[in-house]
Each structure stands twice: as C-alpha cells, then as structure tokens.
Design an enzyme around this catalytic site. Structure first.
Site: not given
Ligand code: IVH
Length: 679
Positions: A434, A121, A429, A229, A411, A317, A119, A414, A117
């Site tokens: 300024c 942010d 500067c 998740y 600068c 990543k 990740k 100024c 799934e």
């Molecule tokens: S599972 C034990 N699933 O990533 C694992 N984490 O770097 C628990 N995160 O603290 C996390 N999407 O804040 C999981 N689909 C996803 C996620 C996810 C974002 C974040 C989460 C976690 C951090 C770990």
C-alpha cells in the site's frame, strides 16, 4: 592591525546602539514602533560597518544577537533557586479554598493581597544578568538544572541584552516565558507545510522547538516573544512585592504580562480571572489560565513551598475553547502500520484564535458511538493543542439530509481489502505494498524522533515516491544530488542541504534506528530497552519471542512482532543493504555492567538436552545477572536439567545443589522481576 578608536566614532557607535535598542524596545515590547523600517536598517548597517572597521563592539549591540555558529549539544546550567511549577484551581470555589489555606498559615494582621496575570503557554526561561549584562539564559529542565540556550535567547529582540534605566543590581535572575503569538504560529505552520515539514501542534511546541535549536540562526528566524513574571536569585535588589517586581521589570524595559492586576481579596481575584477568561478570545497569544500570586514577598516566604510548587501561587485553569461547526465530509487516512483512521473535514471555524478545519475521529467505533454523520453540526473543543476533538453532535440541527458513513471495505489509498481483528477497534489495510503505508513508513523513518533527516518531510517523500526515486527507506541512502536537481522543488543549495542531511543521519544509535524502522509496537521506549539488552543489530536476527520475553519490560505482543520482524529474510536483506549503503550503528545504551538482575550472584550449570541452544540459555542467564559455569561445585546455585541428564545430576544431588528445569528458570527470572511489561 589594530585601530585606535577616535572618540567621536566611539560616541557615534554608542549613540547608534542606544537608538537601535530603544527602537527595538518600542517595537517588540511596547508594540508601538516609531522608527521606519528603512531608517532602522540604515542605522543598523552604519553601526555594523563601524564595528567592523574599528573593532569596537558593545556587549549590548544589536549586531551581537545573531551570528553564533551551531552547537553540537547544549551545556547544562544549574538554577541558583529551583524553578517550580504551579498548583491548579479549577473553579472559583477552589480559589476560595486556596485563600482559606493561606489565611490559616498566616496571622490575622498580615495584609494578604493578590496579583493576577495570564498564564502564558510557552517555555519557562531563566535569564541571568550580572552587573546588568545578560550572561546566561537557560530552560527550566527538571527545575534544578536546565539547558544553556543563551545564544538562542540573544536573538529574541524583546529581551534586553543590558538592563537600562534603572537600579542595576550586581546580579538578578529573571524568570519568564518565551512564547509565540498565534498569528506567527499559524504563519510558521503554513510555511512549514510549503516546505514539506511537519506542523507544530501548538504555539507552545513551536516556541519550545525554536529555542531548543542547536543552530541560533533558526531561532533568529522565528518570531518569539517573552513575558517576565518572576525572580530567582538576586543580589543588590530591594523589592518587597510581586507588583514592585513587575514595575521594576517594566522600568528596566522587560516585557511583562499583559492584563496584570492587583486584587485586595479573593473575590476580586475571582472577578479578575473571569475578566481574563472572557478577554482571552482577543489576546494575540494562547493562554489556558490565570496565575494568582500572593503579592508580598514576606508573606510568600512565610507560606513557603510544597515539594514542587509554592503555596503562595496557583494557576486558575480556564475551560477549553469550544465552537460549533458543520462537518462537510468524513475522509480517512492510512498510517504506517496500515491502520485506517477517519477524520472530519469542517467548515473552517475559529476556536480560541486558531482556525480549525479538520479533526481526527479516532476510529469507526467512535463515529458509531457518537453517531457522527456528514452534514452534522458538531460541538468542537480545542484544549491547548491545535488538534480539536468532536465533543458532541448537535442533533437538534439535523435536517434529515445527513449521511451515515459506512465502515470501509477497501483501503482508501490502495483499494486492497481491510481487516478488523478480534477485540480491536482499528480497521487495517492488508496490503504490504500500500503506497500510503510505505510513504508513512518513510516519513516516520526520516522524522525528528527517527533518523532526523532535516528537509525530508512529507511533501518530499511524496514527491520522491511518486517519481519512483524511493520505494523503501533504504533508497533514501541511494539518492544523488543529480536526481534531486531534476525535480521541480530543488535547486543547487536545497539539493546540497538534503544530501548533507542524509549523510549526517548515517551515524545512528541502535535505539534510534530500531525505532525508525517501524517495527509494530516498538516505540521509542521499547527501542531503548532492546538497545540496552542487545549489543548490536545482528544479535536480534532470528531471535525467538521467548528470548525477548525474558527481558524486563517486554511482553508477548512486542516479543512476537520483534521476532517476526527479524525472522523475515526480506527485512534482514533490507537491514544488510542499509549497512552496505554506509549506515553506521553504534550502541551507547548497551548495558555492559549488569544492574541488579533477578539472577544476581547466582551460578548455573546446564546438563541434558534443552529446549533452546545452550549458548542462548547462557546469554539469557548472563543478561539477568547470573553466571553460567561448566562444572557443578559447592558454589553452584542451580543445576539446569533437560532430558537425558548426565553425571552432573548425580554430582548436584550429592552436593545438595537445587535442580530446576528450563521452565523453572524462566519463572525464576519472571517472579523476581516485578517490572511492568509494556504489552
Ligand atoms: S509563576 C513559582 N507566572 O507556568 C511559580 N508562571 O505551571 C513560578 N507560566 O513553569 C511560575 N505564565 O513556565 C508564573 N504569569 C506566569 C506564568 C507562568 C506561564 C508557566 C511557567 C511555570 C508554569 C507552571
């Protein structure tokens, strides 16, 4: 007076709550609304009126999401099960390694399947439902204890206040990520720019900043979403795998990760993560990776965890987003310390869903090293943050019309001269007046990390400065409501708000104040260290660099600039006048109890003339855990002798007390003190 609630009214209220919640679910979780906004509003108003009249309010009523008053600070919440982080894999081969490790720890007949799934942010959250009702929501914090943000989380409409349509466990702790979509993030930053507030660097910061608000009405005004998740502690829930959990969550109307897939083996995992990496361009949210998890809970348990991460999951990543674009211009800006920083203005380009139109070029060395010219086509990379970096010049696109940008000689703000110090890349500067520097200093002073004056952002500082209302930060405390009302941006309420915010900032901790006034090299940490060691602001007046150097962590550079700052009578006048204007500085950081200093348990006696006033040396000794006495005895550890020592020296020799000089004292402190220095 209490009302008995007629049965048909109870029924109506229950029906309205059901109807509104279901529609919010369709709208915020499934993204497919069926009810027109006007109808929703009508039902909502009817519900609110009935609730008010009959005082019958269901815990999951949509009216209960908003309206909680602001807090002073967040309470702490312990996580029943720790909230862990994730290990990373940067290539398909590292995923294969992950799989190999798992197989080694499991037995050959274990059926090892994975889930994949995106990740998200954002900000990790734990939601606790007791008997199906949302009772607590907390941030991850250090993994063991987070902050109680329940009132803020309740304002997010994608989060069910009550578990519906499913087995309702006695307790379930649901883990998920609160995030902001890219479009909402861009709209928020646009609005903030209009209001003179600093932009958020990325959707993650915007989400985190919106949740960590003491006033829930601010959270409510931001469009936040959730993806669930994971599971923490649970009682009365019998699930056997991650896929089952995702299904259960879906049924219970929780939002779950988009593009969730199962994979039978690691090669399927690799193709799934690749699909997400390709597909992410069109995701409405920011993702920098995919999370791969062992599906069966029994196998997760068998694999267990390392210190901070589970063995059964890893984050794959993605590569940073890149795009090519044209540099239209190279301009520069002047910071609060006078440093002139060049930046590139691009032909706007979308990189990973975010529109990018400028990027810092750091300094002229960097421009020369990469040979960046106006008119060049460059490769730009954006990793997480909206702030991009120029990776390389695509020299094959050069036409010969590109322009080299020379080092500035004056600068840009100024027109004063500039200097470039030996061994430094920065061009500065030299003017103390300024306007760019002065304005940046005021912006820094009032910023969130500084005195935190809400509403006094960049735009307002520029406006006040241009009108001559603020020439230095002390003038902030001279602003009056009448002054503001004469300005185009202000009306009654906004003027009141700003004056109130200024008033609120008058109470400040010494560490925050020292950081805010912008002494060269004094960042938040150095300011904290100073506050730990000096009881009050005045104790720093006319301080010598040597005295500062004796403090743990303080080096020559900071010592020099702190001493120079507090030896300048103009600065002392400024500080005194701020105190007169009502600033109250407290110092909760001051360490009255000496924690094991290098001179712990040692007694010193001073004799003869010293290179420093005696009082100062005594303070120095005490600051490092030692004790200064007036007469030599058997318990004296050292006699500190200067020129022309008196009879104390004879006495010390008689008793066998060690004799040292001032320099040797400094060395004693220094040697025993292996803490790294800041500069
Ligand atoms: S599972 C034990 N699933 O990533 C694992 N984490 O770097 C628990 N995160 O603290 C996390 N999407 O804040 C999981 N689909 C996803 C996620 C996810 C974002 C974040 C989460 C976690 C951090 C770990």
């Amino acid at each position: 007076m209490t009302h008995t609630v007629p049965t048909e009214i109870m029924k109506e209220i229950e029906g309205l709550v059901k109807e509104l919640n279901y529609n919010a679910y369709l709208y915020y979780v499934l993204d497919s609304p069926v009810m027109a906004d006007a109808d929703y509003d009508k039902s909502y108003r009817r519900l609110r009126d009935l609730e008010e009249h009959y005082h019958y309010i269901l815990p999951d009523s949509p009216t209960q999401r908003v309206g909680a008053p602001a807090l002073e600070k967040f309470a702490k919440v312990k996580h029943e099960e720790p909230m862990l982080s994730l290990d990373n894999a940067f290539s398909p081969d590292e995923l294969r390694e992950f799989d190999k490790r798992n197989r080694k720890l499991l037995s050959p007949d274990d059926v090892l399947e994975y889930t994949v799934e995106p990740k998200y942010d954002g900000l990790a959250m734990e939601l606790i439902y007791i008997d199906g009702v949302l009772t607590s929501a907390s941030t991850r914090g250090d993994g063991y204890e987070g902050e109680d943000v329940t009132r803020n989380i309740r304002t997010i409409k994608a989060i069910p206040l009550k578990i519906e349509n499913s087995t309702v466990p006695a307790r379930v702790d649901i883990r998920g990520e609160v995030y902001m979509q890219i479009a909402d993030f861009e709209a928020l930053n646009l609005q903030r720019a209009k209001d003179g507030e600093p932009p958020f660097a990325n959707p993650r910061n915007a989400a985190a900043g919106s949740i960590r608000q003491l006033d829930p009405s601010i959270t409510a005004s931001r469009r936040l979403l959730l993806a669930c998740y994971g599971l923490g502690f649970a009682k009365g829930l019998s699930l056997t795998s991650h896929a089952e959990l995702i299904n259960w969550l879906k049924q219970a109307r929780f939002p779950v990760p988009a593009a969730f897939v199962m994979a039978k083996d690691i090669e399927e995992v690799i193709s799934a993560v690749t699909n997400i990496e390709i597909g992410r361009q069109s995701f409405p949210f920011e993702t920098d990776g995919a999370v791969v998890k062992v599906n069966a809970f029994a196998l997760q348990q068998k694999l267990g965890m390392k210190t901070r991460e589970p063995r059964w999951a890893t984050a794959y990543k993605f590569k940073a987003h890149q795009a090519a674009t044209l540099i239209r211009d190279i301009q520069s800006s002047v910071g609060r310390t006078g440093v002139i920083t060049p930046f590139a203005v691009f032909e706007p380009v979308r990189i990973g869903g975010v529109t990018v139109s400028r990027s810092t070029l750091h300094n002229w060395d960097e421009i020369q090293r990469k040979d960046i010219r106006i008119g060049d086509t460059v490769l730009v990379e954006r990793a997480g943050d909206v702030i991009p970096h120029v990776i390389a010049v695509l020299t094959e696109k050069r036409t010969g019309a590109e322009q080299v940008v020379p080092l500035p000689v004056v600068c840009p703000a100024c027109g004063a001269g500039v200097v470039r110090e030996e061994g430094e890349v920065a061009v500065r500067c030299i003017s103390l007046h300024c306007p760019a520097q002065v304005q940046e200093k005021i912006i820094h002073f009032s910023s969130r990390g500084g005195m935190d004056i809400e509403g006094l952002g960049e735009k307002n500082v520029e406006l006040f400065y241009s009108r001559g209302l603020i020439k230095h930060f002390e003038d902030i405390y001279r602003l009056k409501k009448e002054d503001l009302l004469e300005l185009p941006r202000f009306a009654e309420k906004s003027a009141d708000n700003l004056i109130a915010a200024i008033g609120k900032s008058k109470q400040a901790a010494l560490s925050r104040f020292l950081f805010s006034i912008g002494i060269l090299h004094v960042g938040e940490y150095a300011a904290k260290v100073l506050a730990r060691n000096f009881r009050k602001l005045e104790d720093l007046y006319n301080i010598s660099p040597e005295e500062i150097i004796t403090i743990k962590q303080m080096g020559d550079k900071i010592a020099g600039s702190v001493s120079a700052f507090f030896s300048d009578p103009k600065n002392i006048d400024l500080l005194n006048s701020m105190v007169k204007l009502g600033i109250i500085i407290t110092n909760p950081d001051y360490e009255t109890e000496k924690t094991a200093g290098p001179l712990d348990g040692m007694t010193f006696v001073i004799t003869g003339s010293m290179p420093k006033p005696r009082k100062e040396i005594e303070t120095l000794i005490e600051k490092h855990g030692g004790h200064a006495a007036s007469a030599v005895s058997k318990s004296t550890s050292y006699l500190l002798t200067g020129d022309d020592p008196g009879s104390k020296l004879d006495k010390a020799k008689q008793l066998g007390v060690k004799v040292i000089s001032y320099e040797e004292l400094l060395k004693l402190i220094e040697d025993k003190d292996k803490q790294p220095k800041l500069f």
